[in-house]
Design a protein around this motif. Structure first.
Motif, mmCIF file in Angstrom:
data_model
loop_
_atom_site.group_PDB
_atom_site.id
_atom_site.type_symbol
_atom_site.label_atom_id
_atom_site.label_comp_id
_atom_site.label_asym_id
_atom_site.label_seq_id
_atom_site.Cartn_x
_atom_site.Cartn_y
_atom_site.Cartn_z
ATOM 1 N N ILE A 142 8.185 -4.992 9.401
ATOM 2 C CA ILE A 142 7.405 -3.568 9.941
ATOM 3 C C ILE A 142 6.053 -3.809 10.003
ATOM 4 C CG2 ILE A 142 7.552 -2.707 7.752
ATOM 5 C CD1 ILE A 142 8.814 -0.022 9.346
ATOM 6 N N ASN A 143 5.685 -4.973 9.629
ATOM 7 C CA ASN A 143 4.265 -5.039 9.241
ATOM 8 C C ASN A 143 3.252 -4.802 10.476
ATOM 9 O OD1 ASN A 143 4.884 -6.258 6.914
ATOM 10 N ND2 ASN A 143 5.175 -8.229 8.027
ATOM 11 N N MET A 144 3.728 -4.915 11.640
ATOM 12 C CA MET A 144 2.853 -4.447 12.736
ATOM 13 C C MET A 144 2.456 -2.836 12.822
ATOM 14 S SD MET A 144 1.937 -7.132 14.426
ATOM 15 C CE MET A 144 2.270 -8.616 15.156
ATOM 16 N N LEU A 145 3.476 -2.140 12.486
ATOM 17 C CA LEU A 145 3.497 -0.733 12.379
ATOM 18 C C LEU A 145 2.582 -0.412 11.113
ATOM 19 C CD1 LEU A 145 4.184 2.224 13.072
ATOM 20 C CD2 LEU A 145 6.374 1.904 11.324
ATOM 21 N N ILE A 146 2.695 -1.111 10.055
ATOM 22 C CA ILE A 146 1.774 -0.776 8.772
ATOM 23 C C ILE A 146 0.239 -1.090 9.480
ATOM 24 C CG2 ILE A 146 0.930 -1.439 6.497
ATOM 25 C CD1 ILE A 146 3.633 0.291 6.855
ATOM 26 N N LEU A 147 -0.184 -2.160 10.105
ATOM 27 C CA LEU A 147 -1.390 -2.500 10.701
ATOM 28 C C LEU A 147 -2.010 -1.555 11.511
ATOM 29 C CD1 LEU A 147 -3.503 -4.690 11.306
ATOM 30 C CD2 LEU A 147 -1.948 -5.538 13.045
ATOM 31 N N PHE A 207 -5.870 4.834 10.251
ATOM 32 C CA PHE A 207 -6.869 5.297 8.997
ATOM 33 C C PHE A 207 -8.243 5.213 9.141
ATOM 34 C CE2 PHE A 207 -8.637 3.782 4.998
ATOM 35 C CZ PHE A 207 -8.457 4.926 4.212
ATOM 36 N N LEU A 208 -8.503 3.753 9.636
ATOM 37 C CA LEU A 208 -9.888 3.533 9.642
ATOM 38 C C LEU A 208 -10.512 4.444 10.824
ATOM 39 C CD1 LEU A 208 -9.694 -0.381 9.489
ATOM 40 C CD2 LEU A 208 -10.812 0.935 7.949
ATOM 41 N N TYR A 209 -9.775 4.564 11.911
ATOM 42 C CA TYR A 209 -10.316 5.309 12.838
ATOM 43 C C TYR A 209 -10.785 6.716 12.595
ATOM 44 C CZ TYR A 209 -10.618 7.488 17.739
ATOM 45 O OH TYR A 209 -10.966 8.096 18.612
ATOM 46 N N PHE A 210 -9.491 7.370 12.128
ATOM 47 C CA PHE A 210 -9.618 8.759 11.941
ATOM 48 C C PHE A 210 -10.548 9.188 10.732
ATOM 49 C CE2 PHE A 210 -5.158 9.210 13.460
ATOM 50 C CZ PHE A 210 -5.691 9.558 14.544
ATOM 51 N N SER A 229 -5.269 11.223 6.114
ATOM 52 C CA SER A 229 -4.138 11.365 5.135
ATOM 53 C C SER A 229 -2.760 11.109 5.583
ATOM 54 C CB SER A 229 -4.487 12.619 4.376
ATOM 55 O OG SER A 229 -5.861 13.134 4.147
ATOM 56 N N ILE A 230 -2.492 11.598 6.845
ATOM 57 C CA ILE A 230 -1.139 11.639 7.315
ATOM 58 C C ILE A 230 -0.845 10.216 7.624
ATOM 59 C CG2 ILE A 230 0.291 12.087 9.201
ATOM 60 C CD1 ILE A 230 -0.937 14.785 9.535
ATOM 61 N N VAL A 231 -1.701 9.308 8.075
ATOM 62 C CA VAL A 231 -1.495 7.866 8.584
ATOM 63 C C VAL A 231 -1.409 7.003 7.322
ATOM 64 C CG1 VAL A 231 -2.140 8.177 10.971
ATOM 65 C CG2 VAL A 231 -3.668 7.379 9.210
ATOM 66 N N LEU A 232 -2.229 7.426 6.156
ATOM 67 C CA LEU A 232 -2.109 6.563 4.950
ATOM 68 C C LEU A 232 -0.914 6.902 4.380
ATOM 69 C CD1 LEU A 232 -3.520 4.592 3.063
ATOM 70 C CD2 LEU A 232 -4.788 6.481 2.238
ATOM 71 N N GLY A 233 -0.848 8.109 4.130
ATOM 72 C CA GLY A 233 0.535 8.618 3.481
ATOM 73 C C GLY A 233 1.860 8.105 4.082
ATOM 74 N N ILE A 234 1.938 8.018 5.256
ATOM 75 C CA ILE A 234 3.042 7.542 5.917
ATOM 76 C C ILE A 234 3.429 5.794 5.538
ATOM 77 C CG2 ILE A 234 4.236 6.910 8.050
ATOM 78 C CD1 ILE A 234 3.287 9.962 8.956
ATOM 79 N N SER A 235 2.126 5.338 5.879
ATOM 80 C CA SER A 235 2.183 3.614 5.492
ATOM 81 C C SER A 235 2.445 3.489 4.127
ATOM 82 C CB SER A 235 0.689 3.206 5.886
ATOM 83 O OG SER A 235 -0.277 3.522 5.060
ATOM 84 N N ILE A 236 2.067 4.338 3.249
ATOM 85 C CA ILE A 236 2.358 3.820 1.965
ATOM 86 C C ILE A 236 3.515 4.380 1.970
ATOM 87 C CG2 ILE A 236 2.009 4.638 -0.479
ATOM 88 C CD1 ILE A 236 -0.835 5.045 0.336
ATOM 89 N N ALA A 237 4.359 5.409 2.154
ATOM 90 C CA ALA A 237 5.676 5.835 1.989
ATOM 91 C C ALA A 237 6.904 4.432 2.439
ATOM 92 C CB ALA A 237 5.987 6.914 2.667
ATOM 93 N N ILE A 238 6.313 3.705 3.791
ATOM 94 C CA ILE A 238 7.011 2.970 4.467
ATOM 95 C C ILE A 238 6.908 1.823 3.679
ATOM 96 C CG2 ILE A 238 7.215 1.572 6.396
ATOM 97 C CD1 ILE A 238 6.176 4.032 8.030
ATOM 98 N N LYS A 239 5.818 1.177 3.186
ATOM 99 C CA LYS A 239 5.432 -0.120 2.355
ATOM 100 C C LYS A 239 4.486 0.091 1.630
ATOM 101 C CE LYS A 239 6.383 -4.715 3.666
ATOM 102 N NZ LYS A 239 6.699 -5.682 4.908
ATOM 103 N N ILE A 258 6.251 14.138 0.017
ATOM 104 C CA ILE A 258 6.989 14.660 1.455
ATOM 105 C C ILE A 258 8.068 13.608 2.117
ATOM 106 C CG2 ILE A 258 7.198 15.875 3.559
ATOM 107 C CD1 ILE A 258 4.224 17.106 2.791
ATOM 108 N N CYS A 259 7.665 12.536 2.134
ATOM 109 C CA CYS A 259 8.337 11.389 2.835
ATOM 110 C C CYS A 259 9.370 10.944 1.880
ATOM 111 C CB CYS A 259 7.587 10.250 3.226
ATOM 112 S SG CYS A 259 6.367 10.403 4.616
ATOM 113 N N PHE A 260 9.282 10.879 0.649
ATOM 114 C CA PHE A 260 10.184 10.403 -0.503
ATOM 115 C C PHE A 260 11.295 11.582 -0.696
ATOM 116 C CE2 PHE A 260 7.330 6.908 -1.803
ATOM 117 C CZ PHE A 260 8.349 5.963 -1.646
ATOM 118 N N THR A 261 10.623 12.718 -0.533
ATOM 119 C CA THR A 261 11.734 13.831 -0.910
ATOM 120 C C THR A 261 12.549 13.831 0.600
ATOM 121 O OG1 THR A 261 9.689 15.086 -1.875
ATOM 122 C CG2 THR A 261 11.627 16.576 -1.056
#
Length: 223
Positions: A14-19, A25-28, A38-48, A76-79
């Protein structure tokens, strides 16, 4: 032509999705859109867990709102995961979470500092001590640089944190190095815009070759 890219696709990772999420994250972040950052960083950490050092980066830059929102998104993702399938979530934290922090393997595909040390020294106890010392040194050095240069090019600072992550992971499989695309491109454009000498181009090409290629028979070469 970059082996980590072929490897991550071939392994169905799933590394391409994290990339993509780190790139967003950099763009926003550059657009000063803290909520979307925050949303894209939080989701990426929750995935990997790979981008987790970026939370420390946010703290050093005093982007507290983005930091706390990111933590909230992870929670929220883990919940939601627990609500959908509590057994899998409990199993992950009971059996897999701590192994991500301690399971060192010496196979060739592990290109982290830990993998290198274990292949070279072959003594797990010594390697664990060395790993803690070297990791602490790299960690402190990196974030001291981030603190001192916090008003510099943010892409370069994030690139430094990405490289740190790849080095100090307990295991960094070759397919994880697709994330090195961000530092490689960032440094390339920095060298180009600053009109630095050719030696920097050659050094960057050398780095790319080391990351992009896979040795068909690694035992032919010194570890």
């Amino acid at each position: 032509w970059m082996f980590p890219v072929k490897f991550t696709l071939g392994m169905g990772q799933i590394n391409m999705l994290i990339l993509l999420l780190i790139t967003l994250f950099l763009y926003f972040s550059k657009q000063n859109k803290s909520f979307l950052t925050s949303i894209v960083l939080g989701i990426s950490i929750a995935i990997k867990f790979f981008p987790i050092f970026l939370l420390i980066y946010l703290l050093i830059l005093k982007k507290f709102k983005t930091f706390f929102y990111s933590i909230l998104v992870v929670f929220i993702c883990f919940t939601l995961g627990f609500i959908v399938n509590p057994n899998v979530t409990i199993y992950f934290f009971n059996h897999m979470f701590f192994s991500l922090l301690s399971s060192i393997t010496n196979v060739y595909y592990n290109q982290s500092l830990s993998g290198f040390l274990l292949r070279e020294i072959k003594n797990l106890h010594v390697v664990q001590i060395l790993r803690i010392i070297v990791t602490a040194f790299l960690f402190l050095t990196t974030f001291i640089i981030v603190f001192l240069k916090r008003k510099s090019d943010q892409l370069l600072l994030v690139s430094l944190v990405i490289v740190l992550n790849l080095l100090v992971n307990v295991f960094s499989w070759q397919h994880h190095f697709v994330w090195a695309i961000i530092p490689l491109l960032t440094i390339f454009f920095y060298i180009y815009k600053q009109k630095l000498s050719l030696k920097y181009h050659f050094l960057l090409i050398f780095c790319y070759i080391l990351i992009a290629n896979n040795l068909a028979n690694p035992m032919r070469f010194p570890l």
